[in-house]
Design an enzyme around this catalytic site. Sequence first.
Site, PDB file in Angstrom:
ATOM      1  N   LEU A 153      -1.588   6.342  -4.627  1.00 36.63           N
ATOM      2  CA  LEU A 153      -2.702   7.092  -4.066  1.00 36.63           C
ATOM      3  C   LEU A 153      -4.035   6.557  -4.557  1.00 36.63           C
ATOM      4  O   LEU A 153      -4.229   6.373  -5.749  1.00 36.63           O
ATOM      5  CB  LEU A 153      -2.590   8.577  -4.448  1.00 36.63           C
ATOM      6  CG  LEU A 153      -1.270   9.278  -4.117  1.00 36.63           C
ATOM      7  CD1 LEU A 153      -1.319  10.722  -4.613  1.00 36.63           C
ATOM      8  CD2 LEU A 153      -0.981   9.219  -2.629  1.00 36.63           C
ATOM      9  N   ARG A 154      -4.943   6.320  -3.628  1.00 36.56           N
ATOM     10  CA  ARG A 154      -6.311   5.955  -3.997  1.00 36.56           C
ATOM     11  C   ARG A 154      -7.140   7.226  -4.117  1.00 36.56           C
ATOM     12  O   ARG A 154      -7.163   8.035  -3.186  1.00 36.56           O
ATOM     13  CB  ARG A 154      -6.941   5.056  -2.932  1.00 36.56           C
ATOM     14  CG  ARG A 154      -6.299   3.695  -2.758  1.00 36.56           C
ATOM     15  CD  ARG A 154      -6.820   3.034  -1.497  1.00 36.56           C
ATOM     16  NE  ARG A 154      -6.506   3.850  -0.317  1.00 36.56           N
ATOM     17  CZ  ARG A 154      -7.154   3.756   0.844  1.00 36.56           C
ATOM     18  NH1 ARG A 154      -8.178   2.933   0.983  1.00 36.56           N
ATOM     19  NH2 ARG A 154      -6.797   4.517   1.871  1.00 36.56           N
ATOM     20  N   GLU A 155      -7.803   7.389  -5.235  1.00 30.47           N
ATOM     21  CA  GLU A 155      -8.692   8.544  -5.365  1.00 30.47           C
ATOM     22  C   GLU A 155      -9.782   8.458  -4.301  1.00 30.47           C
ATOM     23  O   GLU A 155     -10.372   7.404  -4.082  1.00 30.47           O
ATOM     24  CB  GLU A 155      -9.303   8.591  -6.768  1.00 30.47           C
ATOM     25  CG  GLU A 155      -8.268   8.859  -7.844  1.00 30.47           C
ATOM     26  CD  GLU A 155      -8.880   9.142  -9.195  1.00 30.47           C
ATOM     27  OE1 GLU A 155      -9.934   9.808  -9.248  1.00 30.47           O
ATOM     28  OE2 GLU A 155      -8.304   8.704 -10.204  1.00 30.47           O
ATOM     29  N   ASN A 211      -0.542  -2.520  -9.337  1.00 35.74           N
ATOM     30  CA  ASN A 211      -1.854  -2.242  -9.928  1.00 35.74           C
ATOM     31  C   ASN A 211      -2.405  -3.447 -10.677  1.00 35.74           C
ATOM     32  O   ASN A 211      -3.611  -3.717 -10.641  1.00 35.74           O
ATOM     33  CB  ASN A 211      -1.768  -1.030 -10.855  1.00 35.74           C
ATOM     34  CG  ASN A 211      -1.874   0.281 -10.090  1.00 35.74           C
ATOM     35  OD1 ASN A 211      -2.108   0.290  -8.890  1.00 35.74           O
ATOM     36  ND2 ASN A 211      -1.683   1.384 -10.778  1.00 35.74           N
ATOM     37  N   PHE A 252     -10.152  -5.312  -1.905  1.00 34.14           N
ATOM     38  CA  PHE A 252     -10.326  -5.493  -3.351  1.00 34.14           C
ATOM     39  C   PHE A 252     -11.022  -6.825  -3.679  1.00 34.14           C
ATOM     40  O   PHE A 252     -10.790  -7.420  -4.718  1.00 34.14           O
ATOM     41  CB  PHE A 252      -8.975  -5.382  -4.084  1.00 34.14           C
ATOM     42  CG  PHE A 252      -8.471  -3.974  -4.169  1.00 34.14           C
ATOM     43  CD1 PHE A 252      -8.708  -3.196  -5.281  1.00 34.14           C
ATOM     44  CD2 PHE A 252      -7.799  -3.400  -3.101  1.00 34.14           C
ATOM     45  CE1 PHE A 252      -8.270  -1.880  -5.353  1.00 34.14           C
ATOM     46  CE2 PHE A 252      -7.359  -2.085  -3.154  1.00 34.14           C
ATOM     47  CZ  PHE A 252      -7.595  -1.331  -4.277  1.00 34.14           C
ATOM     48  N   ALA A 255     -17.268  -7.602  -5.281  1.00 31.67           N
ATOM     49  CA  ALA A 255     -17.731  -7.863  -6.647  1.00 31.67           C
ATOM     50  C   ALA A 255     -18.517  -6.669  -7.175  1.00 31.67           C
ATOM     51  O   ALA A 255     -19.175  -5.945  -6.420  1.00 31.67           O
ATOM     52  CB  ALA A 255     -18.597  -9.116  -6.676  1.00 31.67           C
ATOM     53  N   GLY A 260     -12.484   0.345 -13.204  1.00 29.46           N
ATOM     54  CA  GLY A 260     -12.259   1.467 -14.116  1.00 29.46           C
ATOM     55  C   GLY A 260     -11.268   2.409 -13.490  1.00 29.46           C
ATOM     56  O   GLY A 260     -10.463   2.009 -12.654  1.00 29.46           O
ATOM     57  N   CYS A 263      -6.065   4.506 -13.367  1.00 28.65           N
ATOM     58  CA  CYS A 263      -4.853   3.682 -13.222  1.00 28.65           C
ATOM     59  C   CYS A 263      -4.999   2.271 -13.769  1.00 28.65           C
ATOM     60  O   CYS A 263      -4.256   1.870 -14.672  1.00 28.65           O
ATOM     61  CB  CYS A 263      -4.448   3.621 -11.747  1.00 28.65           C
ATOM     62  SG  CYS A 263      -3.921   5.205 -11.073  1.00 28.65           S
TER      63      CYS A 263
END
Length: 435
Positions: A153-155, A211, A252, A255, A260, A263
Amino acid sequence: MRVAMIGTGYVGLVSGACFADFGHVVTCIDKDPSKIERLERGEIPIFEPGLDDLVARNVREGRLFFTLEGAEAIKAADAVFIAVGTPTRRGDGHADLSYVYAAAEEIAGLIEDFTVIVTKSTVPVGTGDEVEAIIRRVRPDAQFAVVSNPEFLREGAAIEDFKRPDRVVVGTEDERAQAVMRDLYRPLSLNETPIVFTGRRTSELIKYAANAFLAMKITFINEMADLCEKVGADVQQVAKGIGLDKRIGGKFLNAGPGYGGSCFPKDTIALVKTAQDFGAPTRLIETTVEVNDARKKAMAGKIAAAIGATDLTGKTIGVLGVTFKPNTDDMRDAPSLDILPALQAMGARVQAYDPEGAREAAHMLPGVDFKAGAYEAAEGIDALVILTEWDQFRALDLDRLKLLMKVPVVVDLRNVYKASEMVRHGFTYASIGRG
């Protein structure tokens, strides 16, 4: 189906609410009385877009419950999920599994008929074996299977990720457990979501490997950004040029000041420690951790350089965004926790605004003056730093901003604005990896 969810943190609460929305009956269990009281009042202890409505609807429709005493829910459950925290253990960097093992002990004394015990928490390879051993030791007669089912899960987009995932990973070779897990996730068949069944240890490693790879990808583009600044290239164009290659992909590759969150920092460290313990060191991930830590610490120097001073005594710096990413109130390992204290150590006064993170950040960033809005944070400052790319920071009134600031210096650590536009409005502008 009946589900018991142990832990009402980020993963447990989102997963429990989404399973309830699938039509299952879910009881979320937590030992924190204040958290359960808040949830029963309809208050959501974390910020996640859409979660408040999702929880309220499923509570109202009788599918989602919260309790301090989970015995009855665990006894009645087809599946019991362990969704407790696995923070980095002080002293050695390993994942702290004490909450996971305590949950296993509790479950062992309560299960009756065949029960699937699902580890949803992020845990190192072999944890499922230990959970099984704990339950077997406490209840040698019990009928159960321990399954690994990592979350991805992405916050800020967690509900969408749960309901429309790229894949669901299930680690078990027990046929009865596989059948239960298929039933739990059956609503996803409408979207033809791949359900990947693997061995339990493989499933546990998939989460860490995923991750670590994403953290490495972020760190790679950050290093390319540093090189771009030296050679006069544009990292955003570099990212686009390589991201169009389907073998690489564009996600992803933004830049910034370093990764942070809840995870990547702890999971990369835990993977490094596990790999070292098994004699198979992960040098790329070790370097990723080191480079990212150094990058966050270096950002204060970049801000000072844009101001043109190493001593920031008497300077006031405004900061927009302190959470590790937008659409969350999560401050865990946020770059701001390195950058803002470093600016203060150089003598600067810091005033900041974050749409959701200020309450949590106020405890973690002493001396920072939190303001009520973006323009309030810009009043009388010597430089403005964009640290988290909340949508509301993407179209600021630049003329108004300049009038409010004492000195029109903007340090954009998320590359939100175009350099030409900022210069045209009279700003001295610095960004990441754009010449």
